[in-house]
Design a protein around this motif. Structure first.
Motif, PDB file in Angstrom:
ATOM      1  N   SER A   1    -148.196 -14.900  -0.760  1.00 59.22           N
ATOM      2  CA  SER A   1    -148.326 -14.893   0.871  1.00 59.22           C
ATOM      3  C   SER A   1    -149.650 -15.276   1.298  1.00 59.22           C
ATOM      4  CB  SER A   1    -147.796 -13.576   1.239  1.00 59.22           C
ATOM      5  OG  SER A   1    -148.498 -12.508   0.408  1.00 59.22           O
ATOM      6  N   VAL A   2    -150.503 -14.883   0.414  1.00 60.20           N
ATOM      7  CA  VAL A   2    -151.980 -15.175   0.591  1.00 60.20           C
ATOM      8  C   VAL A   2    -152.238 -16.825   0.398  1.00 60.20           C
ATOM      9  CG1 VAL A   2    -154.396 -14.657   0.231  1.00 60.20           C
ATOM     10  CG2 VAL A   2    -152.646 -12.908   0.109  1.00 60.20           C
ATOM     11  N   ALA A   3    -151.681 -17.060  -0.768  1.00 61.96           N
ATOM     12  CA  ALA A   3    -152.245 -18.554  -1.104  1.00 61.96           C
ATOM     13  C   ALA A   3    -151.380 -19.599  -0.394  1.00 61.96           C
ATOM     14  CB  ALA A   3    -151.863 -18.937  -2.506  1.00 61.96           C
ATOM     15  N   GLU A   4    -150.433 -19.342   0.389  1.00 59.43           N
ATOM     16  CA  GLU A   4    -149.537 -20.359   1.251  1.00 59.43           C
ATOM     17  C   GLU A   4    -150.221 -21.242   1.799  1.00 59.43           C
ATOM     18  OE1 GLU A   4    -145.608 -20.462   3.893  1.00 59.43           O
ATOM     19  OE2 GLU A   4    -146.431 -18.720   3.370  1.00 59.43           O
ATOM     20  N   PRO A   5    -150.948 -20.669   2.937  1.00 59.25           N
ATOM     21  CA  PRO A   5    -151.675 -21.852   3.561  1.00 59.25           C
ATOM     22  C   PRO A   5    -152.434 -22.931   2.871  1.00 59.25           C
ATOM     23  CG  PRO A   5    -152.166 -19.613   4.404  1.00 59.25           C
ATOM     24  CD  PRO A   5    -151.605 -19.477   3.268  1.00 59.25           C
ATOM     25  N   LEU A   6    -153.168 -22.487   1.806  1.00 57.35           N
ATOM     26  CA  LEU A   6    -153.900 -23.486   0.962  1.00 57.35           C
ATOM     27  C   LEU A   6    -152.731 -24.569   0.180  1.00 57.35           C
ATOM     28  CD1 LEU A   6    -156.308 -24.844  -0.417  1.00 57.35           C
ATOM     29  CD2 LEU A   6    -156.016 -22.891  -2.205  1.00 57.35           C
ATOM     30  N   GLY A   7    -151.655 -23.678  -0.559  1.00 59.66           N
ATOM     31  CA  GLY A   7    -150.790 -24.757  -0.868  1.00 59.66           C
ATOM     32  C   GLY A   7    -149.736 -25.569  -0.078  1.00 59.66           C
ATOM     33  N   LYS A   8    -149.741 -25.182   1.096  1.00 57.91           N
ATOM     34  CA  LYS A   8    -148.833 -25.925   2.141  1.00 57.91           C
ATOM     35  C   LYS A   8    -150.080 -27.156   2.520  1.00 57.91           C
ATOM     36  CE  LYS A   8    -146.492 -25.501   6.665  1.00 57.91           C
ATOM     37  NZ  LYS A   8    -146.108 -24.664   7.684  1.00 57.91           N
ATOM     38  N   TYR A   9    -151.157 -26.879   2.764  1.00 57.70           N
ATOM     39  CA  TYR A   9    -152.123 -27.886   3.239  1.00 57.70           C
ATOM     40  C   TYR A   9    -152.385 -29.017   1.934  1.00 57.70           C
ATOM     41  CZ  TYR A   9    -156.252 -30.537   4.726  1.00 57.70           C
ATOM     42  OH  TYR A   9    -156.833 -31.346   5.378  1.00 57.70           O
ATOM     43  N   LEU A  10    -152.338 -28.504   0.790  1.00 60.06           N
ATOM     44  CA  LEU A  10    -152.628 -29.440  -0.271  1.00 60.06           C
ATOM     45  C   LEU A  10    -151.341 -30.306  -0.497  1.00 60.06           C
ATOM     46  CD1 LEU A  10    -154.718 -27.364  -2.613  1.00 60.06           C
ATOM     47  CD2 LEU A  10    -155.449 -29.131  -0.892  1.00 60.06           C
ATOM     48  N   SER A  11    -150.125 -29.654  -0.249  1.00 60.94           N
ATOM     49  CA  SER A  11    -148.905 -30.678  -0.428  1.00 60.94           C
ATOM     50  C   SER A  11    -148.656 -31.511   0.814  1.00 60.94           C
ATOM     51  CB  SER A  11    -147.953 -29.446  -0.275  1.00 60.94           C
ATOM     52  OG  SER A  11    -146.461 -30.017  -0.427  1.00 60.94           O
ATOM     53  N   GLN A  12    -149.008 -31.209   1.836  1.00 54.48           N
ATOM     54  CA  GLN A  12    -148.825 -31.924   3.004  1.00 54.48           C
ATOM     55  C   GLN A  12    -150.201 -32.897   3.142  1.00 54.48           C
ATOM     56  OE1 GLN A  12    -148.648 -29.317   6.299  1.00 54.48           O
ATOM     57  NE2 GLN A  12    -146.238 -28.884   6.044  1.00 54.48           N
ATOM     58  N   HIS A  13    -151.283 -32.817   2.382  1.00 50.76           N
ATOM     59  CA  HIS A  13    -152.431 -33.820   2.516  1.00 50.76           C
ATOM     60  C   HIS A  13    -153.199 -34.042   1.255  1.00 50.76           C
ATOM     61  CE1 HIS A  13    -152.233 -31.470   6.425  1.00 50.76           C
ATOM     62  NE2 HIS A  13    -152.609 -32.531   6.809  1.00 50.76           N
ATOM     63  N   PRO A  14    -152.242 -34.968   0.479  1.00 50.38           N
ATOM     64  CA  PRO A  14    -152.610 -35.132  -0.689  1.00 50.38           C
ATOM     65  C   PRO A  14    -154.064 -36.109  -0.798  1.00 50.38           C
ATOM     66  CG  PRO A  14    -150.557 -36.549  -0.340  1.00 50.38           C
ATOM     67  CD  PRO A  14    -150.830 -35.363   0.855  1.00 50.38           C
ATOM     68  N   ASP A  15    -154.133 -36.752   0.381  1.00 47.05           N
ATOM     69  CA  ASP A  15    -155.202 -37.537   0.554  1.00 47.05           C
ATOM     70  C   ASP A  15    -156.720 -36.693   0.699  1.00 47.05           C
ATOM     71  OD1 ASP A  15    -154.191 -36.687   2.772  1.00 47.05           O
ATOM     72  OD2 ASP A  15    -155.001 -38.665   3.991  1.00 47.05           O
ATOM     73  N   ASP A  16    -156.437 -35.624   0.842  1.00 45.87           N
ATOM     74  CA  ASP A  16    -157.727 -34.370   1.099  1.00 45.87           C
ATOM     75  C   ASP A  16    -157.565 -33.406   0.121  1.00 45.87           C
ATOM     76  OD1 ASP A  16    -159.714 -33.416   2.515  1.00 45.87           O
ATOM     77  OD2 ASP A  16    -158.767 -32.260   3.830  1.00 45.87           O
ATOM     78  N   PRO A  17    -157.955 -33.557  -1.293  1.00 41.99           N
ATOM     79  CA  PRO A  17    -157.813 -32.822  -2.295  1.00 41.99           C
ATOM     80  C   PRO A  17    -159.157 -31.734  -2.143  1.00 41.99           C
ATOM     81  CG  PRO A  17    -158.952 -34.761  -3.067  1.00 41.99           C
ATOM     82  CD  PRO A  17    -158.510 -34.902  -1.630  1.00 41.99           C
ATOM     83  N   ALA A  18    -158.716 -30.458  -2.629  1.00 41.49           N
ATOM     84  CA  ALA A  18    -159.877 -29.309  -2.648  1.00 41.49           C
ATOM     85  C   ALA A  18    -160.693 -29.961  -3.749  1.00 41.49           C
ATOM     86  CB  ALA A  18    -159.159 -28.162  -3.245  1.00 41.49           C
ATOM     87  N   THR A  19    -162.077 -29.714  -3.493  1.00 37.02           N
ATOM     88  CA  THR A  19    -163.244 -30.302  -4.230  1.00 37.02           C
ATOM     89  C   THR A  19    -164.180 -29.099  -4.901  1.00 37.02           C
ATOM     90  OG1 THR A  19    -164.670 -30.622  -2.293  1.00 37.02           O
ATOM     91  CG2 THR A  19    -163.265 -32.548  -3.230  1.00 37.02           C
TER      92      THR A  19
END
Length: 282
Positions: A194-212
């Motif tokens: 429930s806490v990690a969802e925003p990050l997981g959803k963003y990275l799933s929808q924006h594979p061109d903007d990875p976490a660095t």
């Protein structure tokens, strides 16, 4: 006196006639509504038929015989509707099962000790070092008890006891995510779905903007680390797995409810039902 009695008798007769006229008008309207519902039922438009049978029950409470007859037909409409919906749900369940299996095939099953539940880590993170360093490791829960809100999580590792309670993740474009970390010892923690969802959803929808990069913080200090593309892939796929698993769980629950509703409708239709079911003629 005779004149008064005559007037009263006439008034009573007029009232009775008016009442009968009103009753006849209501009966005709109820009969027409029932006939329309029957026509829709025979045509296989179960949802519309069901709506009209419900209207008949609510709008004409005095039409007892019509309403009794409609209850059997209403049950037949529910049965027909359930039978038409079941294949749709079954196809969705098959599709979601395939999706869960497809995503799970990208993970390796792990178990750090007998005391902990088994989990799975994305193959892109195979061999990742998590001891004595700052690290993040997305995981999916592969136990049968994954009905909780943690079908996936992010394990967090700090190089020492920093009183760990917070994680900040930055993406290549500068997007920032701050997540609460649950930790018993201030060094190893977990971020629930429930806490990690925003990050997981963003990275799933924006594979061109990875976490660095990421920063771990707590009451006793901080720790920083770099993130490669593997983390974003693992996080996105862990999130996707949870979405598919939750969708599958929901579909299975709905299928079970549909089956119960179907069985109830069949029992109701059998009580006084005609020899031939209009929804499924022999």
């Amino acid at each position: 006196m005779k004149h008064i009695v005559t007037v009263l008798s006439a008034a009573l007769l007029l009232g009775t006639a008016a009442s009968c006229g009103s009753g006849d008008k209501e009966h005709k309207a109820a009969t027409a509504l029932s006939a329309k519902a029957d026509s829709l039922l025979n045509a296989g438009d179960y949802e519309a038929a069901l709506a009209l049978y419900d209207s008949l029950n609510h709008a004409y409470p005095k039409e007892i015989d019509l309403r009794k007859a409609s209850n059997t037909k209403r049950a037949q409409a529910i049965e027909g509707l359930a039978l038409s919906q079941a294949p749709v749900l079954d196809r969705a369940i098959d599709s979601l099962n395939n999706r869960v299996a497809e995503i799970y095939g990208q993970f390796n099953r792990e178990q750090s000790s007998q005391a902990l539940n088994a989990y799975a880590v994305h193959k892109s993170l195979a061999g990742q070092k998590t001891t004595g360093t700052a690290a993040l490791q997305p995981r999916i829960n592969v136990e049968g008890n994954d009905v909780s809100d943690t079908p996936w999580s992010i394990a967090v590792f700090a190089p020492g006891n920093i009183g760990l309670n917070k994680l900040a993740v930055t993406t290549a474009s500068g997007q920032n995510f701050t997540l609460d970390v649950f930790s018993n010892d201030g060094q190893v923690g977990s971020i629930v779905a429930s806490v990690a969802e925003p990050l997981g959803k963003y990275l799933s929808q924006h594979p061109d903007d990875p976490a660095t990069a990421f920063v771990l913080s707590g009451s006793k200090g901080k720790a920083e680390g770099k993130l490669g593309s593997a983390f974003s892939t693992a996080t996105a796929e862990s999130y996707n797995y949870a979405v598919a698993k939750n969708g599958l769980r929901s579909a299975l629950i709905n299928r079970e409810k549909l089956e119960r509703r179907l069985n109830i409708a069949r029992r109701q239709a059998a009580n006084g039902a005609p020899a031939e079911n209009p929804a499924n003629p022999k």
